[in-house]
Design a protein around this motif. Sequence first.
Motif, short mmCIF file in Angstrom:
data_model
loop_
_atom_site.label_atom_id
_atom_site.label_comp_id
_atom_site.label_asym_id
_atom_site.label_seq_id
_atom_site.Cartn_x
_atom_site.Cartn_y
_atom_site.Cartn_z
N GLN B 75 -8.44 24.20 61.52
CA GLN B 75 -9.40 24.95 62.34
C GLN B 75 -8.77 26.26 62.82
O GLN B 75 -9.43 27.30 62.87
CB GLN B 75 -9.87 24.10 63.51
CG GLN B 75 -10.75 22.94 63.05
CD GLN B 75 -11.30 22.11 64.19
OE1 GLN B 75 -11.17 22.45 65.35
NE2 GLN B 75 -11.93 21.00 63.83
N ARG B 79 -9.98 29.64 61.43
CA ARG B 79 -10.71 30.13 62.62
C ARG B 79 -12.15 29.64 62.62
O ARG B 79 -13.09 30.40 62.83
CB ARG B 79 -10.67 31.66 62.67
CG ARG B 79 -9.32 32.21 63.06
CD ARG B 79 -9.03 33.51 62.42
NE ARG B 79 -8.66 33.34 61.03
CZ ARG B 79 -8.96 34.19 60.08
NH1 ARG B 79 -9.62 35.26 60.34
NH2 ARG B 79 -8.59 33.95 58.83
N ASN B 80 -12.26 28.35 62.35
CA ASN B 80 -13.59 27.76 62.27
C ASN B 80 -13.54 26.35 62.85
O ASN B 80 -12.80 25.51 62.36
CB ASN B 80 -14.00 27.71 60.79
CG ASN B 80 -15.45 27.30 60.62
OD1 ASN B 80 -15.99 26.59 61.45
ND2 ASN B 80 -16.06 27.77 59.56
N PRO B 81 -14.31 26.10 63.92
CA PRO B 81 -14.24 24.79 64.56
C PRO B 81 -14.82 23.67 63.70
O PRO B 81 -14.75 22.51 64.07
CB PRO B 81 -15.04 24.97 65.85
CG PRO B 81 -15.94 26.13 65.58
CD PRO B 81 -15.23 27.02 64.60
N LEU B 212 -3.61 34.59 64.73
CA LEU B 212 -4.84 34.65 63.91
C LEU B 212 -6.11 34.71 64.76
O LEU B 212 -7.17 35.04 64.26
CB LEU B 212 -4.90 33.45 62.96
CG LEU B 212 -4.26 33.65 61.60
CD1 LEU B 212 -4.40 32.40 60.76
CD2 LEU B 212 -4.88 34.83 60.87
N THR B 213 -5.99 34.39 66.05
CA THR B 213 -7.13 34.53 66.97
C THR B 213 -7.68 35.95 66.89
O THR B 213 -8.88 36.18 67.06
CB THR B 213 -6.68 34.25 68.42
OG1 THR B 213 -6.11 32.96 68.45
CG2 THR B 213 -7.84 34.31 69.39
N GLY B 215 -7.70 37.83 64.25
CA GLY B 215 -8.11 38.18 62.89
C GLY B 215 -6.90 38.43 62.01
O GLY B 215 -5.78 38.61 62.51
N PRO B 270 -5.16 27.92 70.02
CA PRO B 270 -4.98 27.11 68.81
C PRO B 270 -3.56 26.55 68.69
O PRO B 270 -3.37 25.51 68.06
CB PRO B 270 -5.28 28.08 67.68
CG PRO B 270 -5.26 29.43 68.27
CD PRO B 270 -5.54 29.31 69.71
#
Lengths: 290, 329
Positions: B75, B79-81, B212-213, B215, B270
């Motif tokens: 995740q 970057r995808n829950p 990565l939060t 981008g 994360p």
Amino acid sequence: MSQSLLLTGVTVLRQGRTALHPLTVACAAGTITGILGPNGAGKTTLLKALAGLLPHRGGVTLGTTDLTALSPGDRARLIGYLPQDQRLHWPLPVREVVRLGLLARQHRPDAGTIVDRAMTATDVRTLADRPATALSGGEQARVHLARVLAGDPAVILADEPVAALDPAHQLAVMALLRQQAAAGCTVVMVLHDLTLAARFCDQVLLLDRGRMITAAPPAEALTASRLTRLYGTCFVTGTVAGQPVILPVGNPDQASSPSPSCGRMVTTEISASAPGPAVTVTPSSSMRAV
Amino acid sequence: MQDRTLIFVLLLGLLVCGAVSLTVGSPLPAADLLLAAMGEGDPRHRLILLEIRLPRVLLAVLVGWALGLGGAALQALLRNPLAEPGLIGVSASAGLGAVIALYFGLAGVWALAPAASSLTGAGLATALLLTLTRRGDTLSVILSGIALSSLAVALTSLAMALAPNPYALSEMVLWLMGSLKDRSLHDAATAAPLIACGSLLILTAPRGLRALTLGEDTATTLGIRLPALYLRVVGGTAAMIGGAVTVAGSIGFVGLLVPHLLRPLTGHDPARLLLPSALGGALLVCAADLAVRLLPTPQELMVGVITALIGAPFFLLLLLRRHLREALP
């Protein structure tokens, strides 16, 4: 820290096509260089190449340091990058977003103080514990700027840092970048707003279809005739309250085939005194021609 | 909540759940259990504790840890829950490996054949996945994962449709449903090194996952080498999930639900989510396995069925609550 950024024959190839033709320019320490040009001119391509995001040929040096030879970590300690897309993927609190600016640095015991100082500089300290994703566009832009400032970079690369901001915040962000430049930082930014460029940049780099047209001080580079040729629409330049103003006035008939009069530099001196009714400018005969 | 408090609470829950699991079943006095644990007392008690109950608890912890950590890592990386270990196709490929072994009746020749074959499937899928995602971008991970997963599921269905006999078919179905029943310490020893290596790869990559939060571009300018980060996290998750599926079949929803539940308690960071998510996964699978043992059903339920039965409605409830909260003025 005061070191000039020198680009020598920087070329970017994308999918076999030359996206940026060899470009040589120097950005002095303590100055702001604005990259301007129509859509697709290669502004973001140039900025991304400088940030190490796109492979490129040619040399990029900061003082005596060859940036192209540095590891990503070492490069990150010298360059702060503000992307056009400032989306955050998780709702981190503002303080943590700003702390990300210190990621490339060794663990520092005074990290908290540095983060607080950066938040104070961009006026977001009162928002420190709020999720950054819940803030307005202007506040988010300042948070990202605080993140870059926390890293204390020698070079700041900003891609349209004021694109989504209201006029007051545009001025505030530009003033902050100006302040950073005054402190010895080399600032390079992509801009669309010609007036802001004329007012805040020390040097303007005009690009068109991947080629550099000129790199000069705004007064020299942003002439109405050159802008008209570059953008295909008419411009008026002037000063208001002592500040330079460049307005695209457009002329659909003339934009496609500019007449000799279109693009003539028309300087209108308007002095704004105390706040009062809006100043109405009656176009002179020469302005009508523009 | 402070990270330490959260980790302590999860560890405590895990200890309690594990201890209860060790004592549940045919009633054995606590004194006998203690004696058995020290290698003394009735040999039958030792057998029950060390050969039947302990492997089960150990596997629940290992498999849950792998699923929870794998979910949180994927995740963060994508970057995808909604990302979860099943997405990258390694579980489906491991399942395919086991089904092939069962199809050819290799289990009768060598008891460990399904596990070995499953591990081979996971390994091949991982190698392919890493080759395809070498460049380091989200889209190639998702697309390669979906393609691999679909191919493995299709081949598994084909093997099941052409199953040589009903017994082999039922073996395949039971294996795919995910269970911790009748496992040995040997199974735990098979999965543990893979899960340990995977965990090490992931737990040492918090900086990259946090960056990565902002981008991919900004993370790169912060000094993160994205291709290396992708290799590390995808490779680590694949190793862990390959190991877990090899010994327990596929157990769904843990990798999706646990990070989602714990994320608000770790400030949505994360990197801070990784360890709590691993512990939470271990706790959830341990609790679900305890539940299947306690539920008075004629035949013991599969733990994968329980995690999905609890997980899916709970997840829907969470989503509904969020929608309601956003809809209210």
